[in-house]
Design a protein around this motif. Structure first.
Motif, PDB file in Angstrom:
ATOM      1  N   LEU A 354      41.043  25.787  39.258  1.00 48.85           N
ATOM      2  CA  LEU A 354      41.827  26.850  38.635  1.00 48.85           C
ATOM      3  C   LEU A 354      40.929  27.959  38.105  1.00 48.85           C
ATOM      4  N   VAL A 355      39.857  27.581  37.414  1.00 51.70           N
ATOM      5  CA  VAL A 355      38.923  28.586  36.887  1.00 51.70           C
ATOM      6  C   VAL A 355      38.252  29.342  38.023  1.00 51.70           C
ATOM      7  N   THR A 356      37.887  28.642  39.089  1.00 48.42           N
ATOM      8  CA  THR A 356      37.281  29.311  40.249  1.00 48.42           C
ATOM      9  C   THR A 356      38.202  30.386  40.792  1.00 48.42           C
ATOM     10  N   ALA A 357      39.489  30.059  40.922  1.00 48.44           N
ATOM     11  CA  ALA A 357      40.454  31.041  41.423  1.00 48.44           C
ATOM     12  C   ALA A 357      40.536  32.250  40.506  1.00 48.44           C
ATOM     13  N   LEU A 358      40.602  32.015  39.209  1.00 47.59           N
ATOM     14  CA  LEU A 358      40.725  33.118  38.252  1.00 47.59           C
ATOM     15  C   LEU A 358      39.479  34.001  38.239  1.00 47.59           C
ATOM     16  N   VAL A 359      38.304  33.384  38.358  1.00 41.41           N
ATOM     17  CA  VAL A 359      37.063  34.162  38.414  1.00 41.41           C
ATOM     18  C   VAL A 359      37.050  35.043  39.665  1.00 41.41           C
ATOM     19  N   ILE A 360      37.488  34.489  40.787  1.00 41.59           N
ATOM     20  CA  ILE A 360      37.487  35.262  42.033  1.00 41.59           C
ATOM     21  C   ILE A 360      38.437  36.446  41.957  1.00 41.59           C
ATOM     22  N   VAL A 361      39.648  36.246  41.421  1.00 39.65           N
ATOM     23  CA  VAL A 361      40.587  37.372  41.360  1.00 39.65           C
ATOM     24  C   VAL A 361      40.122  38.409  40.339  1.00 39.65           C
ATOM     25  N   ALA A 363      36.965  39.076  39.665  1.00 38.85           N
ATOM     26  CA  ALA A 363      35.887  39.804  40.349  1.00 38.85           C
ATOM     27  C   ALA A 363      36.450  40.764  41.385  1.00 38.85           C
ATOM     28  N   THR A 364      37.498  40.335  42.090  1.00 38.37           N
ATOM     29  CA  THR A 364      38.130  41.208  43.078  1.00 38.37           C
ATOM     30  C   THR A 364      38.693  42.463  42.416  1.00 38.37           C
ATOM     31  N   ALA A 365      39.337  42.270  41.266  1.00 41.73           N
ATOM     32  CA  ALA A 365      39.906  43.413  40.551  1.00 41.73           C
ATOM     33  C   ALA A 365      38.813  44.338  40.019  1.00 41.73           C
ATOM     34  N   TRP A 366      37.710  43.781  39.552  1.00 42.83           N
ATOM     35  CA  TRP A 366      36.657  44.593  38.940  1.00 42.83           C
ATOM     36  C   TRP A 366      35.879  45.378  39.990  1.00 42.83           C
ATOM     37  N   TRP A 367      35.526  44.710  41.086  1.00 48.07           N
ATOM     38  CA  TRP A 367      34.699  45.365  42.107  1.00 48.07           C
ATOM     39  C   TRP A 367      35.505  45.843  43.319  1.00 48.07           C
ATOM     40  N   HIS A 368      36.807  45.691  43.259  1.00 48.58           N
ATOM     41  CA  HIS A 368      37.694  46.133  44.338  1.00 48.58           C
ATOM     42  C   HIS A 368      37.241  45.532  45.669  1.00 48.58           C
ATOM     43  N   LEU A 369      37.107  44.216  45.676  1.00 46.71           N
ATOM     44  CA  LEU A 369      36.721  43.515  46.892  1.00 46.71           C
ATOM     45  C   LEU A 369      37.873  43.518  47.897  1.00 46.71           C
ATOM     46  N   HIS A 370      37.593  43.066  49.096  1.00 48.27           N
ATOM     47  CA  HIS A 370      38.621  43.025  50.137  1.00 48.27           C
ATOM     48  C   HIS A 370      39.775  42.123  49.685  1.00 48.27           C
ATOM     49  N   PRO A 371      41.031  42.485  49.968  1.00 48.37           N
ATOM     50  CA  PRO A 371      42.163  41.666  49.496  1.00 48.37           C
ATOM     51  C   PRO A 371      42.163  40.243  50.040  1.00 48.37           C
ATOM     52  N   VAL A 372      41.529  40.018  51.180  1.00 52.30           N
ATOM     53  CA  VAL A 372      41.449  38.656  51.712  1.00 52.30           C
ATOM     54  C   VAL A 372      40.698  37.750  50.739  1.00 52.30           C
ATOM     55  N   VAL A 373      39.698  38.295  50.041  1.00 49.84           N
ATOM     56  CA  VAL A 373      38.959  37.518  49.044  1.00 49.84           C
ATOM     57  C   VAL A 373      39.903  37.039  47.953  1.00 49.84           C
ATOM     58  N   LEU A 374      40.795  37.918  47.530  1.00 47.82           N
ATOM     59  CA  LEU A 374      41.757  37.564  46.483  1.00 47.82           C
ATOM     60  C   LEU A 374      42.705  36.478  46.960  1.00 47.82           C
ATOM     61  N   PRO A 442      41.188  43.006  35.316  1.00 42.26           N
ATOM     62  CA  PRO A 442      40.173  42.008  34.956  1.00 42.26           C
ATOM     63  C   PRO A 442      40.403  41.384  33.586  1.00 42.26           C
ATOM     64  N   ALA A 443      40.923  42.159  32.644  1.00 37.32           N
ATOM     65  CA  ALA A 443      41.136  41.631  31.294  1.00 37.32           C
ATOM     66  C   ALA A 443      42.177  40.515  31.276  1.00 37.32           C
ATOM     67  N   VAL A 444      43.269  40.707  31.989  1.00 36.52           N
ATOM     68  CA  VAL A 444      44.304  39.667  31.953  1.00 36.52           C
ATOM     69  C   VAL A 444      43.809  38.384  32.624  1.00 36.52           C
ATOM     70  N   PHE A 445      43.035  38.524  33.690  1.00 37.19           N
ATOM     71  CA  PHE A 445      42.504  37.326  34.338  1.00 37.19           C
ATOM     72  C   PHE A 445      41.456  36.647  33.465  1.00 37.19           C
ATOM     73  N   ALA A 446      40.703  37.425  32.695  1.00 35.71           N
ATOM     74  CA  ALA A 446      39.711  36.848  31.788  1.00 35.71           C
ATOM     75  C   ALA A 446      40.381  36.019  30.693  1.00 35.71           C
ATOM     76  N   ILE A 447      41.502  36.500  30.165  1.00 32.02           N
ATOM     77  CA  ILE A 447      42.232  35.737  29.153  1.00 32.02           C
ATOM     78  C   ILE A 447      42.734  34.433  29.743  1.00 32.02           C
ATOM     79  N   ALA A 448      43.212  34.496  30.977  1.00 31.34           N
ATOM     80  CA  ALA A 448      43.694  33.282  31.645  1.00 31.34           C
ATOM     81  C   ALA A 448      42.566  32.276  31.847  1.00 31.34           C
ATOM     82  N   ILE A 449      41.358  32.754  32.116  1.00 32.59           N
ATOM     83  CA  ILE A 449      40.203  31.857  32.265  1.00 32.59           C
ATOM     84  C   ILE A 449      39.962  31.085  30.976  1.00 32.59           C
TER      85      ILE A 449
END
Length: 470
Positions: A354-361, A363-374, A442-449
């Motif tokens: 669960l934490v791995t998923a939240l960290v990835i999303v 990071a995706t939001a912060w660095w605007h990674l490819h949506p497939v990563v999300l 990124p903030a909302v995902f950080a709280i979820a982490i």
């Protein structure tokens, strides 16, 4: 309520469950078939409705000019579900689950009709509140049905099947809701589920109304005080959801709402739940924390795909499909091998994913990674929850007696709803405060982490209720 270390058997299983030293059997055996099909269908329809509403609510809010009530249409359902859980839980402990389940299905059906025919957003939200009463009650009643109908060694498989009932809605729900809205009308998203709910309940009723599911030692606990507490919890949750409308008083509203929720929730949960007491209290607390972490973050995953990547609502909803599939796969693994893995190992594996998923999303939001990563990253959340969610339900029933199956099942679902509703409200306030900035998602995902990591504390204090040997 204190929790014994050596609980009595889960329920009056000898009503319908044959004695079998090898603990064999199937949830699809003739004596369970109609209940299994009907119960899974009810879970399926609840899942379909939840996913469909997530997809079409932006269109509904625009059509009814109700953007200001958009969040309440979601949090309100969770808030009133607490009331339904408490009433149905206590009622089931007194007289069995048949009439409580029937009443809950009627409320769910009525709420769908109210929402489907609503001419204004206010009336639609009212329908969603009624629907929440039914959804919460239906969940608890089905838990008690499982305890009273199936032998204990089949509980894990039943709840794995319930988890799997979310897969097909995840695959077709968003697309189907979009198609129904485009070619018919969004109202049929509510009305269609209402019709199918009646059919699903009829399947369960075939068996339930011909089987004695009462206990010889019904609960005599007072129900009215708990109902009042549930109403206070719902009011506090709604207050938290609407805190942003208080402008300069928002902080005071948030503080007051959290205090109300905390004090009112205590009588609805086993003793020492909020302190992560060993055994059942930690099971209940962990459920609330992981529900808060997962569901509060999940509503921002399609939002991120729409806002930052230009996805349509239908395709954004389909971005959750991989997580739903892995949830079902992991739930099946837990159902078959959960006793072998053990509760501590399941906790660690589930939280890490669960934490791995939240960290990835995040990071995706912060660095605007490819949506497939999300999309791929979010799948880990489904896998982790599939391991943990049904396991917590199995443990709750294993820690229960016939006198408190309803109370404990309600407590599990109450913790679930309070955790999710409170986290959604908190993340919503944070997102609104940072709206328009790069830090909002990124903030909302950080709280979820943080919430997910906190779940490790109760997760490692759950112990064992000898669930494997019963």
């Amino acid at each position: 309520m204190s929790q014994p270390h050596e609980p009595a058997p889960t329920g009056p299983l000898d009503v319908v469950a044959p004695v079998d030293d090898e603990q064999s059997g199937s949830v699809w055996a003739p004596e369970y078939l109609w209940v299994t099909i009907g119960a899974i269908a009810l879970v399926f329809l609840a899942a379909m409705q939840a996913l469909a509403v997530t997809t079409v609510m932006p269109i509904v809010a625009d059509d009814l000019d109700g953007a200001a009530l958009y969040a309440v249409a979601f949090s309100g359902t969770l808030a009133t579900s607490v009331i339904g859980m408490v009433v149905v839980g206590g009622w089931s402990d007194r007289s069995g689950p048949v009439w409580p389940l029937t009443s809950a299905v009627v409320l769910f059906f009525a709420g769908l009709l109210m929402a489907g025919f609503a001419p204004t957003m206010e009336l639609l939200v009212l329908g969603r509140l009624v629907q929440g009463l039914g959804t919460g009650g239906m969940t608890v009643a089905l838990y008690v049905v499982v305890a009273r109908i199936y032998p204990s060694w089949l509980h894990g498989r039943v709840f794995a099947a319930f988890s799997a009932a979310w897969v097909v809605p995840s695959l077709i729900g968003p697309f189907l809701a979009g198609a129904v809205t485009e070619y018919l009308h969004w109202r049929w998203v509510f009305l269609g589920v209402a019709v199918l709910t009646g059919v699903a309940y009829a399947m369960v009723a075939i068996r339930l109304w011909t089987t004695p599911l009462h206990t010889d030692h019904p609960s005599t606990a007072r129900l009215l005080p708990r109902i009042l507490c549930a109403i206070a919890v719902a009011a506090g949750t709604l207050g938290l959801s609407l805190a942003g409308e208080a402008q300069g008083f928002a902080g005071a509203v948030v503080a007051a709402s959290i205090v109300v929720i905390g004090f009112a929730a205590r009588p609805l949960l086993p003793r020492r739940t909020l302190l992560s007491g060993a055994g059942l209290p930690s099971v209940i607390l962990m459920r609330g924390l992981i529900a808060g972490a997962l569901f509060s973050a999940e509503i921002y995953v399609p939002y991120l795909l729409i806002a930052d990547y230009g996805f349509s609502p239908t395709w954004a909803g389909l971005g959750l499909t991989a997580a739903a599939i892995l949830w079902a796969v992991a739930a099946e693994v837990q159902g078959r091998f959960g006793d072998r893995l053990g509760n501590a190992r399941i906790t660690i594996l589930g939280i890490v994913q669960l934490v791995t998923a939240l960290v990835i999303v995040a990071a995706t939001a912060w660095w605007h990674l490819h949506p497939v990563v999300l999309v791929v990253g979010w799948a880990f959340a489904g896998s982790g929850m599939g391991l943990m969610y049904p396991r917590l339900t199995v443990l709750t029933l294993a820690y229960s007696t016939p006198q408190n199956q309803g109370f404990n099942s309600a407590a599990l679902s109450i913790s679930d709803s309070i955790g999710a509703a409170t986290a959604i409200a908190v993340l919503g306030l944070a997102f609104t405060a940072l709206s328009g900035t790069h830090a909002a998602f990124p903030a909302v995902f950080a709280i979820a982490i943080v919430l997910a990591l906190l779940a490790l504390v109760p997760g490692l204090r759950m112990g064992h209720a000898h669930e494997a040997a019963r």
